[in-house]
Design a protein around this motif. Sequence first.
Motif, PDB file in Angstrom:
ATOM      1  N   GLY A  12      42.625  53.274  31.632  1.00  0.00           N
ATOM      2  CA  GLY A  12      42.887  53.170  33.066  1.00  0.00           C
ATOM      3  C   GLY A  12      42.242  51.971  33.742  1.00  0.00           C
ATOM      4  N   ARG A  13      41.503  51.158  33.015  1.00  0.00           N
ATOM      5  CA  ARG A  13      40.835  50.007  33.629  1.00  0.00           C
ATOM      6  C   ARG A  13      41.815  49.040  34.274  1.00  0.00           C
ATOM      7  N   CYS A  14      42.938  48.808  33.647  1.00  0.00           N
ATOM      8  CA  CYS A  14      43.899  47.852  34.206  1.00  0.00           C
ATOM      9  C   CYS A  14      44.554  48.395  35.481  1.00  0.00           C
ATOM     10  N   CYS A  15      44.376  49.676  35.754  1.00  0.00           N
ATOM     11  CA  CYS A  15      44.954  50.294  36.951  1.00  0.00           C
ATOM     12  C   CYS A  15      43.993  50.313  38.135  1.00  0.00           C
ATOM     13  N   LEU A  16      42.868  49.651  37.976  1.00  0.00           N
ATOM     14  CA  LEU A  16      41.945  49.484  39.102  1.00  0.00           C
ATOM     15  C   LEU A  16      42.395  48.274  39.914  1.00  0.00           C
ATOM     16  N   ASN A  17      42.181  48.322  41.207  1.00  0.00           N
ATOM     17  CA  ASN A  17      42.525  47.186  42.063  1.00  0.00           C
ATOM     18  C   ASN A  17      41.610  46.014  41.733  1.00  0.00           C
ATOM     19  N   LYS A  18      42.202  44.842  41.766  1.00  0.00           N
ATOM     20  CA  LYS A  18      41.481  43.614  41.457  1.00  0.00           C
ATOM     21  C   LYS A  18      41.665  42.623  42.601  1.00  0.00           C
ATOM     22  N   LEU A  19      40.693  41.739  42.735  1.00  0.00           N
ATOM     23  CA  LEU A  19      40.752  40.680  43.738  1.00  0.00           C
ATOM     24  C   LEU A  19      40.656  39.351  43.004  1.00  0.00           C
ATOM     25  N   THR A  20      41.435  38.378  43.441  1.00  0.00           N
ATOM     26  CA  THR A  20      41.386  37.054  42.831  1.00  0.00           C
ATOM     27  C   THR A  20      40.970  36.039  43.879  1.00  0.00           C
ATOM     28  N   ASP A  21      39.942  35.268  43.538  1.00  0.00           N
ATOM     29  CA  ASP A  21      39.466  34.206  44.417  1.00  0.00           C
ATOM     30  C   ASP A  21      40.506  33.094  44.431  1.00  0.00           C
ATOM     31  N   GLU A  22      41.009  32.760  45.595  1.00  0.00           N
ATOM     32  CA  GLU A  22      42.063  31.746  45.709  1.00  0.00           C
ATOM     33  C   GLU A  22      41.603  30.363  45.288  1.00  0.00           C
ATOM     34  N   ASP A  23      40.312  30.068  45.445  1.00  0.00           N
ATOM     35  CA  ASP A  23      39.795  28.747  45.085  1.00  0.00           C
ATOM     36  C   ASP A  23      39.493  28.634  43.592  1.00  0.00           C
TER      37      ASP A  23
ATOM     38  N   TYR B  58      37.048  43.032  39.516  1.00  0.00           N
ATOM     39  CA  TYR B  58      37.534  44.407  39.608  1.00  0.00           C
ATOM     40  C   TYR B  58      36.857  45.145  40.745  1.00  0.00           C
ATOM     41  N   THR B  59      37.549  46.164  41.226  1.00  0.00           N
ATOM     42  CA  THR B  59      36.956  47.131  42.145  1.00  0.00           C
ATOM     43  C   THR B  59      37.013  48.483  41.434  1.00  0.00           C
ATOM     44  N   ASP B  60      36.341  49.471  42.008  1.00  0.00           N
ATOM     45  CA  ASP B  60      36.451  50.816  41.440  1.00  0.00           C
ATOM     46  C   ASP B  60      37.436  51.661  42.265  1.00  0.00           C
ATOM     47  N   VAL B  61      38.380  50.966  42.877  1.00  0.00           N
ATOM     48  CA  VAL B  61      39.455  51.601  43.637  1.00  0.00           C
ATOM     49  C   VAL B  61      40.690  51.660  42.748  1.00  0.00           C
ATOM     50  N   GLY B  62      41.204  52.853  42.559  1.00  0.00           N
ATOM     51  CA  GLY B  62      42.347  53.036  41.674  1.00  0.00           C
ATOM     52  C   GLY B  62      43.679  52.828  42.363  1.00  0.00           C
ATOM     53  N   CYS B  63      44.651  52.434  41.587  1.00  0.00           N
ATOM     54  CA  CYS B  63      46.039  52.352  42.043  1.00  0.00           C
ATOM     55  C   CYS B  63      46.454  53.722  42.577  1.00  0.00           C
ATOM     56  N   LYS B  64      47.375  53.723  43.494  1.00  0.00           N
ATOM     57  CA  LYS B  64      47.809  54.997  44.079  1.00  0.00           C
ATOM     58  C   LYS B  64      48.434  55.934  43.050  1.00  0.00           C
ATOM     59  N   LEU B  65      48.865  55.402  41.927  1.00  0.00           N
ATOM     60  CA  LEU B  65      49.467  56.238  40.885  1.00  0.00           C
ATOM     61  C   LEU B  65      48.485  56.624  39.771  1.00  0.00           C
ATOM     62  N   LEU B  66      47.247  56.146  39.838  1.00  0.00           N
ATOM     63  CA  LEU B  66      46.270  56.442  38.796  1.00  0.00           C
ATOM     64  C   LEU B  66      45.669  57.821  38.985  1.00  0.00           C
ATOM     65  N   ASP B  67      45.730  58.622  37.943  1.00  0.00           N
ATOM     66  CA  ASP B  67      45.044  59.913  37.932  1.00  0.00           C
ATOM     67  C   ASP B  67      43.652  59.650  37.360  1.00  0.00           C
ATOM     68  N   GLY B  68      42.629  59.791  38.175  1.00  0.00           N
ATOM     69  CA  GLY B  68      41.266  59.471  37.773  1.00  0.00           C
ATOM     70  C   GLY B  68      40.694  60.385  36.700  1.00  0.00           C
ATOM     71  N   ASP B  69      41.275  61.551  36.496  1.00  0.00           N
ATOM     72  CA  ASP B  69      40.804  62.466  35.450  1.00  0.00           C
ATOM     73  C   ASP B  69      41.443  62.164  34.099  1.00  0.00           C
TER      74      ASP B  69
ATOM     75  N   VAL C  70      36.598  44.335  49.067  1.00  0.00           N
ATOM     76  CA  VAL C  70      35.393  43.579  48.667  1.00  0.00           C
ATOM     77  C   VAL C  70      34.155  44.466  48.622  1.00  0.00           C
ATOM     78  N   ASP C  71      34.155  45.558  49.357  1.00  0.00           N
ATOM     79  CA  ASP C  71      33.021  46.479  49.370  1.00  0.00           C
ATOM     80  C   ASP C  71      32.968  47.352  48.119  1.00  0.00           C
ATOM     81  N   TYR C  72      33.989  47.268  47.283  1.00  0.00           N
ATOM     82  CA  TYR C  72      34.104  48.127  46.105  1.00  0.00           C
ATOM     83  C   TYR C  72      34.059  47.342  44.789  1.00  0.00           C
ATOM     84  N   ILE C  73      33.646  46.082  44.837  1.00  0.00           N
ATOM     85  CA  ILE C  73      33.621  45.250  43.627  1.00  0.00           C
ATOM     86  C   ILE C  73      32.595  45.793  42.628  1.00  0.00           C
ATOM     87  N   VAL C  74      33.028  45.890  41.364  1.00  0.00           N
ATOM     88  CA  VAL C  74      32.165  46.356  40.268  1.00  0.00           C
ATOM     89  C   VAL C  74      32.347  45.427  39.058  1.00  0.00           C
TER      90      VAL C  74
END
Length: 166
Positions: free
Chosen positions: A34-45, A51-62, A146-150
């Motif tokens: 499920g790691r690839c289903c975590l939300n990610k942020l990309t620095d434009e520069d 990665y964040t520890d926020v899951g995609c809306k379709l990810l079942d965390g269990d 950005v508050d959830y970056i891990v």
Amino acid sequence: MPDTKSEAKPPFWRTKKLSEMTPKEWESLCDGCGRCCLNKLTDEDSGETVYTDVGCKLLDGDTCRCTDYPNRQKKVHDCVRLSWRNIRRLTWLPPTCGYVLVAAGEDLPWWHPLISGTPETVHEAGISVRGKVSESEVNVPDRDLVDYIVKWPMRWPKGSKGAKRK
């Protein structure tokens, strides 16, 4: 006299190119972390992805699986379909990913379900996102990600690389 014992046939991921795998073989390379289903942020520069520890809306965390895998790309606009064509270009995939390992010519680790015979070892080894997803993207506005970056999704958990410890 020739040896009449048949030697075990090597597993498909050791003998086939990614492009030669059947759809069933390809899908089985997914360890279900499920790691690839975590939300990610990309620095434009810099182009760096975090990665964040926020899951995609379709990810079942269990279960660490998609709740609507066949329709995921219709429901999640930025869901990336992995293929043998793009696997080497996707720098944001975790180093533990079965696709990444096989593409690099490495073997699958002891906890991968194709090795262990059970999907539970990915959780036992601490590879999966089980118990690590803090929120669903449904509850977190993009501006707050950005508050959830891990850092853990891009790392190997202790003891997960080598042979299984007893």
